[in-house]
Write a protein that holds these residues in place. Structure first.
Motif, PDB file in Angstrom:
ATOM      1  N   TRP A 206      52.804   3.819 106.053  1.00 36.69           N
ATOM      2  CA  TRP A 206      52.383   4.295 104.733  1.00 36.69           C
ATOM      3  C   TRP A 206      50.922   4.731 104.750  1.00 36.69           C
ATOM      4  CZ3 TRP A 206      55.291   5.759 100.860  1.00 36.69           C
ATOM      5  CH2 TRP A 206      56.594   5.261 100.752  1.00 36.69           C
ATOM      6  N   TYR A 207      50.072   3.996 105.470  1.00 34.10           N
ATOM      7  CA  TYR A 207      48.665   4.388 105.593  1.00 34.10           C
ATOM      8  C   TYR A 207      48.552   5.757 106.276  1.00 34.10           C
ATOM      9  CZ  TYR A 207      47.551  -0.511 104.526  1.00 34.10           C
ATOM     10  OH  TYR A 207      47.452  -1.737 103.931  1.00 34.10           O
ATOM     11  N   LEU A 208      49.313   5.935 107.359  1.00 32.75           N
ATOM     12  CA  LEU A 208      49.278   7.204 108.077  1.00 32.75           C
ATOM     13  C   LEU A 208      49.821   8.335 107.219  1.00 32.75           C
ATOM     14  CD1 LEU A 208      50.438   6.081 111.645  1.00 32.75           C
ATOM     15  CD2 LEU A 208      48.155   6.842 110.976  1.00 32.75           C
ATOM     16  N   LEU A 209      50.851   8.029 106.424  1.00 37.64           N
ATOM     17  CA  LEU A 209      51.422   9.036 105.528  1.00 37.64           C
ATOM     18  C   LEU A 209      50.389   9.476 104.501  1.00 37.64           C
ATOM     19  CD1 LEU A 209      53.906  10.598 104.457  1.00 37.64           C
ATOM     20  CD2 LEU A 209      54.409   8.606 103.037  1.00 37.64           C
ATOM     21  N   ALA A 210      49.681   8.515 103.919  1.00 34.93           N
ATOM     22  CA  ALA A 210      48.669   8.842 102.914  1.00 34.93           C
ATOM     23  C   ALA A 210      47.523   9.629 103.543  1.00 34.93           C
ATOM     24  CB  ALA A 210      48.141   7.567 102.265  1.00 34.93           C
ATOM     25  N   TYR A 211      47.065   9.185 104.695  1.00 32.63           N
ATOM     26  CA  TYR A 211      45.949   9.870 105.369  1.00 32.63           C
ATOM     27  C   TYR A 211      46.345  11.296 105.759  1.00 32.63           C
ATOM     28  CZ  TYR A 211      42.273  10.942 108.721  1.00 32.63           C
ATOM     29  OH  TYR A 211      41.238  11.545 109.392  1.00 32.63           O
ATOM     30  N   GLY A 212      47.514  11.434 106.407  1.00 31.41           N
ATOM     31  CA  GLY A 212      47.964  12.758 106.822  1.00 31.41           C
ATOM     32  C   GLY A 212      48.213  13.675 105.636  1.00 31.41           C
ATOM     33  N   GLY A 213      48.757  13.113 104.554  1.00 38.47           N
ATOM     34  CA  GLY A 213      49.004  13.917 103.363  1.00 38.47           C
ATOM     35  C   GLY A 213      47.724  14.429 102.732  1.00 38.47           C
ATOM     36  N   LEU A 214      46.727  13.550 102.620  1.00 36.30           N
ATOM     37  CA  LEU A 214      45.453  13.966 102.033  1.00 36.30           C
ATOM     38  C   LEU A 214      44.739  14.968 102.926  1.00 36.30           C
ATOM     39  CD1 LEU A 214      44.210  10.508 100.690  1.00 36.30           C
ATOM     40  CD2 LEU A 214      44.952  12.471  99.329  1.00 36.30           C
ATOM     41  N   SER A 216      46.164  17.118 104.961  1.00 33.02           N
ATOM     42  CA  SER A 216      46.857  18.394 104.814  1.00 33.02           C
ATOM     43  C   SER A 216      46.533  19.046 103.470  1.00 33.02           C
ATOM     44  CB  SER A 216      48.373  18.183 104.943  1.00 33.02           C
ATOM     45  OG  SER A 216      48.706  17.747 106.244  1.00 33.02           O
ATOM     46  N   LEU A 217      46.456  18.218 102.421  1.00 31.28           N
ATOM     47  CA  LEU A 217      46.104  18.737 101.099  1.00 31.28           C
ATOM     48  C   LEU A 217      44.739  19.410 101.140  1.00 31.28           C
ATOM     49  CD1 LEU A 217      46.599  18.933  98.015  1.00 31.28           C
ATOM     50  CD2 LEU A 217      45.514  16.692  97.804  1.00 31.28           C
ATOM     51  N   TYR A 218      43.787  18.756 101.778  1.00 31.77           N
ATOM     52  CA  TYR A 218      42.430  19.314 101.891  1.00 31.77           C
ATOM     53  C   TYR A 218      42.451  20.630 102.671  1.00 31.77           C
ATOM     54  CZ  TYR A 218      37.871  19.985 104.081  1.00 31.77           C
ATOM     55  OH  TYR A 218      36.719  20.525 104.556  1.00 31.77           O
ATOM     56  N   TYR A 219      43.091  20.622 103.841  1.00 29.82           N
ATOM     57  CA  TYR A 219      43.046  21.803 104.712  1.00 29.82           C
ATOM     58  C   TYR A 219      43.736  23.008 104.065  1.00 29.82           C
ATOM     59  CZ  TYR A 219      43.998  24.975 108.557  1.00 29.82           C
ATOM     60  OH  TYR A 219      44.093  26.099 109.348  1.00 29.82           O
ATOM     61  N   TYR A 220      44.950  22.809 103.583  1.00 32.35           N
ATOM     62  CA  TYR A 220      45.717  23.944 103.076  1.00 32.35           C
ATOM     63  C   TYR A 220      45.202  24.432 101.729  1.00 32.35           C
ATOM     64  CZ  TYR A 220      48.934  23.268 106.913  1.00 32.35           C
ATOM     65  OH  TYR A 220      49.472  23.179 108.174  1.00 32.35           O
ATOM     66  N   THR A 221      44.639  23.524 100.936  1.00 34.87           N
ATOM     67  CA  THR A 221      44.019  23.967  99.681  1.00 34.87           C
ATOM     68  C   THR A 221      42.808  24.840  99.975  1.00 34.87           C
ATOM     69  OG1 THR A 221      44.747  21.956  98.544  1.00 34.87           O
ATOM     70  CG2 THR A 221      42.980  23.208  97.519  1.00 34.87           C
ATOM     71  N   ALA A 222      41.997  24.388 100.934  1.00 33.68           N
ATOM     72  CA  ALA A 222      40.821  25.179 101.310  1.00 33.68           C
ATOM     73  C   ALA A 222      41.232  26.513 101.921  1.00 33.68           C
ATOM     74  CB  ALA A 222      39.948  24.391 102.286  1.00 33.68           C
ATOM     75  N   MET A 223      42.221  26.481 102.812  1.00 31.90           N
ATOM     76  CA  MET A 223      42.676  27.716 103.457  1.00 31.90           C
ATOM     77  C   MET A 223      43.250  28.700 102.430  1.00 31.90           C
ATOM     78  SD  MET A 223      43.099  29.566 106.145  1.00 31.90           S
ATOM     79  CE  MET A 223      42.742  28.436 107.490  1.00 31.90           C
ATOM     80  N   ALA A 281      34.309  16.015 105.899  1.00 34.47           N
ATOM     81  CA  ALA A 281      35.123  16.831 104.985  1.00 34.47           C
ATOM     82  C   ALA A 281      34.775  16.514 103.535  1.00 34.47           C
ATOM     83  CB  ALA A 281      36.609  16.569 105.246  1.00 34.47           C
ATOM     84  N   PHE A 282      34.574  15.239 103.235  1.00 30.91           N
ATOM     85  CA  PHE A 282      34.225  14.828 101.871  1.00 30.91           C
ATOM     86  C   PHE A 282      32.883  15.423 101.464  1.00 30.91           C
ATOM     87  CE2 PHE A 282      32.373  11.836  98.806  1.00 30.91           C
ATOM     88  CZ  PHE A 282      33.396  11.772  97.876  1.00 30.91           C
ATOM     89  N   ILE A 283      31.909  15.390 102.371  1.00 33.63           N
ATOM     90  CA  ILE A 283      30.590  15.964 102.098  1.00 33.63           C
ATOM     91  C   ILE A 283      30.698  17.477 101.892  1.00 33.63           C
ATOM     92  CG2 ILE A 283      28.307  16.416 103.092  1.00 33.63           C
ATOM     93  CD1 ILE A 283      28.595  13.692 104.540  1.00 33.63           C
ATOM     94  N   GLY A 284      31.513  18.131 102.729  1.00 35.15           N
ATOM     95  CA  GLY A 284      31.674  19.573 102.609  1.00 35.15           C
ATOM     96  C   GLY A 284      32.243  19.997 101.269  1.00 35.15           C
TER      97      GLY A 284
END
Length: 297
Positions: A206-214, A216-223, A281-284
């Motif tokens: 579940w931790y990995l799912l949350a981390y990977g999901g967030l 991906s959300l960051y990368y694809y939203t930015a892209m 990423a958070f700072i960016g």
């Protein structure tokens, strides 16, 4: 399987799979205004084009191992890359087919995302880091080039030509991969003997799912929205496309080094590296909230 049993097009095929993992949909955001203008609709009405593949990832990815068990990894690749080629070509016909074609692309990419690491493990069990880095590098370079060249191509021709070029690349990937179907690896289903804890009860999963999901959300939203945001701040469409390319270019050395390094590092080192990059990423994202008028301020 030893080296003599592998197709000579296995490594080129893996490279081509990496190339088409992102460009069919990451090439669209820099030219989304041209697509909207050509179709006679607002840009906001096409925003879902970058969301559809992500929804496909979430919906289709859990079923990808089933495809590998039923048809085999290499054969599944051939099937879904062909599906992607059909979906990509459909996009130039009309607005409804633009959305339907994007769905087919998302389904194909979702399957490739899940099964490509299994392909590396099945064919190169002692060189996982090297070949993971190989297709990751191909994916990154292709994304950079596609994002940077999308606007010039559309300006010189039209957005349909860009889609045609992307479709041709997918067809080439299909042709290069086809000989590998002869050396098909069928995934084995894990026996239901009660010895394994359900993944749904595994806290670490579940931790990995949350981390990977967030992540991906960051990368694809930015892209998806970085080119549009850049144009709203005053950059030209060409500059916004280059900015999207630079966004991916920065990851190039890391894409090449990290997969191999992670196979050598201990768990504690891996955790700190992931925490460090997450902090960057958070700072960016925080810096993007400031409305500067120059490169530094």
């Amino acid at each position: 399987m030893d080296e003599q049993q592998k197709s000579p097009l296995l490594v080129p095929g893996i490279v081509m799979m990496g190339m088409i993992l992102r460009i069919p949909f990451t090439s669209i955001p820099p030219v989304i205004s041209d697509v909207a203008k050509g179709l006679g609709v607002s840009v906001s009405s096409l925003g879902i084009l970058t969301t559809i593949p992500l929804l496909s990832f979430a919906i289709v990815s859990p079923f990808a191992p089933k495809f590998g068990q039923k048809w085999g990894i290499e054969k599944s690749f051939a099937i879904f890359v062909l599906l992607m080629a059909i979906g990509s070509l459909m996009r130039i016909a009309s607005m409804p087919l633009l959305f339907l074609g994007t769905v087919l692309i998302g389904v194909g990419i979702a399957t490739l995302n899940v099964l490509l690491p299994s392909t590396v493990v099945a064919n190169f069990p002692t060189k996982i880091g090297r070949y993971t880095a190989t297709y990751s590098l191909a994916m990154t370079i292709a994304t950079i080039l596609a994002s940077s060249l999308a606007v010039p191509i559309v300006k010189a021709t039209n957005w349909q030509t860009l889609i045609m070029i992307l479709s041709v690349i997918i067809v080439i990937a299909f042709v290069v991969w086809l000989p590998n179907v002869k050396h098909n690896h069928v995934l084995e289903a894990r026996p239901k003997d009660g010895a394994h804890t359900s993944i749904w009860r595994n806290k670490r999963a579940w931790y990995l799912l949350a981390y990977g999901g967030l992540q991906s959300l960051y990368y694809y939203t930015a892209m998806a929205w970085l080119p549009t945001m850049a144009q709203q701040t005053g950059l030209s469409a060409e500059a916004a496309g280059y900015l999207s390319g630079i966004f991916t270019l920065i990851t190039l050395p890391l894409t090449f080094v990290l997969p191999t390094a992670f196979t050598r590092w201990g768990n504690q080192t891996r955790r700190w590296v992931m925490v460090g990059f997450s902090a960057l990423a958070f700072i960016g994202v925080g810096m993007m909230l400031f409305n500067g008028h120059g490169f530094l301020f």
